[in-house]
Design an enzyme around this catalytic site. Structure first.
Site, PDB file in Angstrom:
ATOM      1  N   HIS A 127       0.813  -1.209   0.000  1.00 12.36           N
ATOM      2  CA  HIS A 127       0.000   0.000   0.000  1.00 12.36           C
ATOM      3  C   HIS A 127       0.851   1.266   0.000  1.00 12.36           C
ATOM      4  O   HIS A 127       0.378   2.323  -0.429  1.00 12.36           O
ATOM      5  CB  HIS A 127      -0.956  -0.011   1.189  1.00 12.36           C
ATOM      6  N   HIS A 178      -2.158 -12.525  -2.195  1.00 16.87           N
ATOM      7  CA  HIS A 178      -3.248 -13.183  -1.488  1.00 16.87           C
ATOM      8  C   HIS A 178      -2.932 -14.635  -1.147  1.00 16.87           C
ATOM      9  O   HIS A 178      -3.804 -15.357  -0.663  1.00 16.87           O
ATOM     10  CB  HIS A 178      -4.542 -13.072  -2.301  1.00 16.87           C
TER      11      HIS A 178
END
Length: 740
Positions: free
Chosen positions: A108, A270
């Site tokens: 991020h 993920h």
């Protein structure tokens, strides 16, 4: 998550009913109030003075490159590993490992990067500051950074937050069994947030950035205010994986990723960890910037249960992707393709998908030792299966996991380094030897550089070639001003002004003088290199800059000043094969006020675009001002347009632009052509000058006019020449990380 405090609103005209342009009451300057409240549309020159030296506690002499070079990287890795595997009671680690949290933190930080203006990215450690520290998508990352404080405290000035945030993500991957491609240190901390346009929306998760069918506003990349990429529940919370695939492709493209890289990042990222949505989202408190003082910079305090661990709420989605959430393997794809999926909701009420008909129940481990769970996925995860292109890529990886590992390693490396610029800026023992195309490679210097005698000879040859001051200055500016301080791309090094796509950019007037200048300089280069003694050579890139320097010396002499413009050789020439045309295309200026160029489709008037360009060139307001005035009298305008050329002695380095702009005997009015230009008429009503909005703003804006008055004074000519040359030299060397 809904905004905690409603935004201040204005009337349509920007004025309150009593005629005052401020709604409510004026704030103290320490609260953020000021002139912008009264006149919201005034130029904000503060964007040219961001992160000033006086705000840097390290001092002007601090050399981060020298400090970070002293770190024992193996010891640093061990220290981060210890933090990752030591769960803290104030924020317990899922599965006893903070690795997935650190991957998200690094992702991020780097993932704010966008290709259209190069802004965002991990450099500077911007995730520490508003608004990024309080974006809904960054919920709980405040805890990740606090977990790393013992490491930052130990290494102090030797390790920036910007490097630590990203390196922790890299270490997390290694800790959980993944082999990364490499890592470059070198991100220097900044001490205040960048002034970046993140979108027009005044509420979190607003999406006013779209027009037409689903056309995303430039230069934005994320789909909604406060998100890094896409909405994990689907477009605007619509859990349609196929529709989400459209958003994924466009968003990741705007962050410099192709389909393979996009799929690799989603699958790879993920493979680890989980999302958090244990309970109702309305039990989560305000973000860090709105949180009470006593929370000491932490936000999103939850009153659901303990508020942490098994009760944590972040995105509101409660998904664990794999049965091995702290181990690198191929289980994400095995589970994605191993089950059919049905739409469900998390305990927080967010959309997600669960394996159909109870399949796989109990096979997914609970992060804190509770009962096993059913397989779950995000709507955006299923996009990889339903989109034909992503499906073809990921199904192959299902059978060839080694290819996934290779692609994820390269994509992750690109993600966390995309805003760092050339590899010359990468520091430390983990930098790969291989240079990749997206890093805009330039060859290493393989010859002896020209000295003072050769430089003098080359200047003479250039000035005797028939090329004009205007042509030489324009070409050098076109090459060097392609640099962006945001992602350190562009610039004169590499000589790409003669390569596609730059040679065809409209702002460079490709059908005008550019090709003639290129051809002439190439002839001079070939002649010099064939006759020079020993291994002395000059690159085309160096000649472009040297030509501009020689032209300025000639123009200064015409104005009565004998000067030497600094020139630092050492640039090399890239080939077309070393130049990714599609990647470089986003560097094309849509406006360049320094050349009085305004293309189509700009979101703001020309004077605002000038400030944006100056910001990307890391210029101060005085530097911007002196460059505009100098380039005008040197005839460096786009297509040699007369706009702003307030002089009778073109190609002479005088301060005439400023003197004549301040002339009270000239009256300005919009041109009858209604083309956004202006006419300056003398007392007889005769048109003496024409100008653009960029030109006139230097007389209209009070702060810029103050600078113009410095350079327009009777004693200002020597200072003007000195300051222009200094600013010119700065721009010519913005990309010379090899010498600074």
């Amino acid at each position: 998550m809904p905004e905690q405090h409603p935004p201040i609103t204005e009337t349509t005209t920007g004025a309150a009913s009593n005629g005052c342009p401020v709604v409510g009451h004026m704030k103290y300057p320490v609260e953020g109030g000021g002139n912008q409240d009264w006149w919201p549309n005034r130029l904000n020159l503060k964007v040219l003075h961001q992160n000033p030296a006086v705000a840097d506690p390290m001092g002007a002499a601090f050399d981060y490159a020298a400090e970070v070079a002293t770190i024992d990287v193996d010891a640093l890795t061990r220290d981060i590993e210890e933090v990752m595997t030591t769960s803290q009671p104030w924020w317990p680690a899922d599965y006893g490992h903070y690795g997935p949290l650190f991957i998200r933190m690094a992702w991020h930080a780097a993932g704010t990067y966008r290709i259209h203006d190069g802004r965002g990215g991990a450099g500077g450690g911007m995730q520490r500051f508003a608004p990024l520290n309080s974006w809904p998508d960054n919920a709980s990352l405040d805890k990740a950074r606090r977990l790393l404080w013992p490491v930052k405290k130990k290494y102090g000035k030797k390790l920036s937050w910007a490097d630590l945030i990203v390196f922790a993500g890299n270490c997390a991957l290694e800790s959980m069994g993944f082999k990364t491609f490499g890592f470059g240190f070198g991100r220097v901390d900044q001490w205040e947030p960048d002034e970046v346009y993140w979108g027009k929306e005044a509420t979190w998760l607003g999406d006013e950035r779209y027009s037409g069918k689903r056309d995303l506003e430039n230069p934005l990349a994320a789909v909604q205010m406060g998100l890094i990429y896409v909405n994990p529940e689907g477009p605007n919370g619509n859990p349609d994986p196929m529709a989400a695939a459209v958003d994924i492709r466009e968003t990741f493209r705007r962050m410099a990723m192709n389909d393979v890289e996009t799929a690799a990042l989603i699958v790879g990222g993920h493979t680890f960890g989980k999302t958090h949505g244990a309970g109702p989202a309305d039990l989560v408190g305000p973000e860090p910037e709105a949180a009470p003082l006593e929370q000491m910079g932490l936000g999103w305090k939850s009153s659901y249960g303990t508020g942490t661990g098994k009760d944590a709420i972040t995105s509101g989605i409660e998904v664990v992707w794999t049965n091995t959430p702290t181990k690198w393997d191929n289980s994400f794809l095995e589970i994605l393709y191993g089950y059919e999926w049905e739409l469900t909701k998390s305990p927080a009420g967010a959309w997600q998908y669960t394996a159909k008909d109870g399949a796989g129940a109990g096979t997914i481990p609970d992060p804190f030792g509770g009962p096993g769970r059913s397989p779950t996925m995000l709507a955006t995860d299923l996009s990889l299966r339903v989109d034909p292109i992503y499906e073809r890529i990921t199904r192959r990886w299902l059978e060839h996991p080694e290819e996934l590992a290779d692609e994820f390693a390269k994509a992750w490396y690109k993600l966390i380094h995309r805003d760092m610029g050339p590899v010359a800026r990468y520091l430390g023992p983990l930098v790969p030897k291989q240079t990749l195309l997206w890093q805009d490679p330039v060859p290493a210097v393989s010859h002896d550089l020209v000295g003072e005698a050769e430089i003098a000879s080359l200047k003479s040859q250039i000035l005797a070639s028939g090329l004009t001051v205007s042509q030489l200055v324009s070409t050098a500016w076109a090459a060097a001003s392609s640099f962006r301080g945001s992602d350190k791309r562009g610039g004169a090094n590499g000589g790409r002004i003669r390569l596609q796509p730059q040679v065809g950019w409209e702002v460079n007037d490709p059908d005008g003088d550019l090709r003639k200048v290129i051809r002439t300089l190439e002839e001079i280069q070939e002649s010099f290199n064939s006759a020079a003694p020993g291994n002395i050579k000059v690159s085309f890139a160096d000649l472009v800059v040297l030509g501009g320097c020689a032209a300025i010396e000639k123009a200064a002499k015409a104005a009565g000043h004998n000067i030497t413009v600094p020139f630092t050789p050492g640039r090399t020439d890239a080939s077309q094969e070393q130049t990714d045309v599609e990647s470089f295309a986003v560097l094309e200026p849509k406006a360049d006020g320094f050349r009085n160029y305004l293309g189509k489709g700009n979101p703001l008037p020309a004077e605002y675009m000038l400030l944006d360009k100056a910001n990307l060139l890391t210029l101060s307001a005085p530097e911007m001002t002196v460059l505009v005035g100098g380039l005008r009298v040197l005839g460096a305008n786009y297509k040699r347009l007369p706009l702003g050329v307030f002089t009778e002695a073109s190609e002479s380095l005088t301060n005439d632009f400023f003197v004549n702009l301040l002339d009270m005997g000239i009256t300005w009015e919009p041109s009858p052509a209604d083309d956004g230009t202006y006419q300056g008429k003398d007392g007889s009503g005769k048109v003496k000058w024409t100008g653009s909005r960029v030109d006139l703003v230097f007389g209209s804006n009070s702060e810029l006019r103050a600078l113009v008055e410095v350079y327009g004074a009777d004693d200002a000519q020597p200072k003007f020449v000195q300051d222009f040359v200094a600013a010119w030299d700065k721009v010519m060397n913005l990309d010379r990380f090899d010498v600074r």
